[in-house]
Design a protein around this motif. Structure first.
Motif, PDB file in Angstrom:
ATOM      1  N   ALA A  70       0.824  -1.216   0.000  1.00 47.23           N
ATOM      2  CA  ALA A  70       0.000   0.000   0.000  1.00 47.23           C
ATOM      3  C   ALA A  70       0.854   1.261   0.000  1.00 47.23           C
ATOM      4  N   LEU A  71       2.017   1.202   0.614  1.00 43.12           N
ATOM      5  CA  LEU A  71       2.917   2.351   0.661  1.00 43.12           C
ATOM      6  C   LEU A  71       3.696   2.553  -0.639  1.00 43.12           C
ATOM      7  N   GLY A  72       3.620   1.584  -1.545  1.00 45.75           N
ATOM      8  CA  GLY A  72       4.338   1.698  -2.802  1.00 45.75           C
ATOM      9  C   GLY A  72       5.809   1.363  -2.721  1.00 45.75           C
ATOM     10  N   LEU A  73       6.204   0.587  -1.688  1.00 46.04           N
ATOM     11  CA  LEU A  73       7.606   0.188  -1.589  1.00 46.04           C
ATOM     12  C   LEU A  73       8.007  -0.675  -2.778  1.00 46.04           C
ATOM     13  N   GLY A  74       9.317  -0.714  -3.026  1.00 48.34           N
ATOM     14  CA  GLY A  74       9.810  -1.543  -4.110  1.00 48.34           C
ATOM     15  C   GLY A  74       9.701  -3.024  -3.809  1.00 48.34           C
ATOM     16  N   GLY A  75       9.847  -3.388  -2.538  1.00 50.21           N
ATOM     17  CA  GLY A  75       9.762  -4.795  -2.187  1.00 50.21           C
ATOM     18  C   GLY A  75      10.059  -5.022  -0.731  1.00 50.21           C
ATOM     19  N   VAL A  76      10.019  -6.299  -0.350  1.00 50.41           N
ATOM     20  CA  VAL A  76      10.425  -6.744   0.984  1.00 50.41           C
ATOM     21  C   VAL A  76      11.494  -7.817   0.808  1.00 50.41           C
ATOM     22  N   MET A  77      12.514  -7.772   1.660  1.00 50.32           N
ATOM     23  CA  MET A  77      13.561  -8.797   1.673  1.00 50.32           C
ATOM     24  C   MET A  77      13.369  -9.626   2.928  1.00 50.32           C
ATOM     25  N   LEU A  78      13.102 -10.923   2.752  1.00 51.70           N
ATOM     26  CA  LEU A  78      12.725 -11.767   3.887  1.00 51.70           C
ATOM     27  C   LEU A  78      13.900 -12.598   4.398  1.00 51.70           C
ATOM     28  N   PHE A  79      13.984 -12.661   5.731  1.00 52.07           N
ATOM     29  CA  PHE A  79      14.949 -13.493   6.432  1.00 52.07           C
ATOM     30  C   PHE A  79      14.173 -14.413   7.371  1.00 52.07           C
ATOM     31  N   GLY A  80      14.502 -15.682   7.374  1.00 53.86           N
ATOM     32  CA  GLY A  80      13.840 -16.632   8.257  1.00 53.86           C
ATOM     33  C   GLY A  80      14.645 -16.873   9.517  1.00 53.86           C
ATOM     34  N   VAL A  81      13.944 -17.042  10.627  1.00 54.10           N
ATOM     35  CA  VAL A  81      14.583 -17.329  11.915  1.00 54.10           C
ATOM     36  C   VAL A  81      14.011 -18.653  12.412  1.00 54.10           C
ATOM     37  N   PRO A  82      14.716 -19.767  12.182  1.00 58.25           N
ATOM     38  CA  PRO A  82      14.173 -21.075  12.536  1.00 58.25           C
ATOM     39  C   PRO A  82      14.331 -21.387  14.028  1.00 58.25           C
ATOM     40  N   GLU A  83      13.506 -22.316  14.499  1.00 56.86           N
ATOM     41  CA  GLU A  83      13.640 -22.785  15.884  1.00 56.86           C
ATOM     42  C   GLU A  83      14.820 -23.718  16.041  1.00 56.86           C
TER      43      GLU A  83
END
Length: 325
Positions: A70-83
């Protein structure tokens, strides 16, 4: 006393005039929001060294994806944090692992309205905290790691990533990921190469953010802060191997490198305004030593002015909201 013949101050006399002649601009579409999604939590977990940043649950992350779109960002970069972690970082290859299900969640939430990007590295998933698997002597095994990276690229693309970001600084990482993606029919998946990633003291807060298990350091594979010519070599190698976008990380201490890379290549250049850079500003602002918003604006503008078309920053959503006022 003679009056000056040239008066540059004429072009600075009002906000409207300064906007008219500004050479560098920051737009929401140029900003990427890094996000951490943790396994096994029911409420967002604050990251103490990064005020305002949290480890998300899958549910709160979905809301953040929608807000970013909604903000018009270019994207999101995701990092996972496993148990759970192991020596091989096997959670990175599990389609039901936290990073891969987060990618699927993001793609289901935003479709193609926001670019879903994935960090492609083993450090969050290994019990020793290194970006690759270790050999019998405890050294990072470059070529054995490449085999895993190739599989990770395919799993991440199949989970929904528009863009994968090989970040481990293994020699040949872009080439093996590109080949694997193409062979699996994911020839449209973009590679954002962490082409120039320095061994930096500014990563400290990030290691809290991902629950790092790092033993030792990463100086044998991340780049030496003393070297800048080497950065161009790394970038050109990644482009030859198929990188679509190249990135410099960190950003603020390496503005000269960003400028050198921008001058050397004709692909888009990204830069990562990293955790330690953010933490310093937040700490100083909390003590009343800096005007927080002006400092953030100046930092992001400096990264853009150095030549980065794309900026990864934890302030992305805040900046985009302010820019839209």
């Amino acid at each position: 006393m003679p009056f000056p013949a040239d008066r540059p101050r004429r072009l600075r006399q009002s906000p409207a005039m300064r906007r008219l002649v500004a050479e560098t601009h920051v737009q929401p579409s140029q900003l990427i929001l890094p996000m951490f999604i943790a396994e096994g939590i029911t409420e967002p977990r604050p990251i103490t060294s990064m005020p305002g940043v949290v480890q998300h649950t899958r549910d709160t992350a979905r809301k953040a994806y929608a807000e970013a779109a909604a903000l018009g960002l270019g994207g999101v970069m995701l990092f996972g944090v496993p148990e759970h972690k192991d020596a091989q970082g096997s959670g990175a290859l599990d389609p039901e692992g936290i990073l891969n299900v987060a990618l699927a969640d993001a793609r289901a939430e935003v479709g193609d309205d926001l670019l879903v990007m994935s960090d492609l590295c083993l450090d969050e998933f290994t019990d020793h905290g290194h970006c690759g698997v270790l050999d019998a002597q405890g050294r990072v095994d470059n070529d054995a790691t490449l085999e895993i990276y190739a599989q990770m690229g395919v799993v991440q693309a199949e989970s929904g990533a528009h863009v994968v970001g090989p970040s481990g600084m293994m020699d040949g990482q872009v080439g093996v990921v590109r080949s694997a993606l193409d062979a699996a029919g994911h020839d449209d998946t973009v590679i954002l190469a962490y082409a120039v990633k320095y061994s930096s003291a500014f990563y400290g807060p990030f290691r809290e953010a991902v629950g790092s298990s790092l033993q030792g350091d990463r100086k044998t594979y991340q780049q030496d802060p003393a070297n800048s010519r080497e950065a161009i070599r790394e970038v050109l190698l990644d482009i030859d191997e198929g990188a679509d976008i190249v990135m410099v990380k960190p950003a603020l201490s390496y503005l000269d490198v960003i400028a050198d890379v921008r001058a050397a290549v004709d692909v888009p250049v990204a830069a990562y305004n990293i955790s330690g850079e953010m933490a310093m500003v937040e700490a100083a602002a909390a003590n009343g030593w800096l005007d927080r918003e002006r400092t953030i604006d100046e930092i992001i503008l400096s990264i853009r002015r150095a030549g980065a078309e794309i900026v990864l920053t934890y302030w992305a959503a805040e900046l985009a909201a302010r820019l839209s006022r």
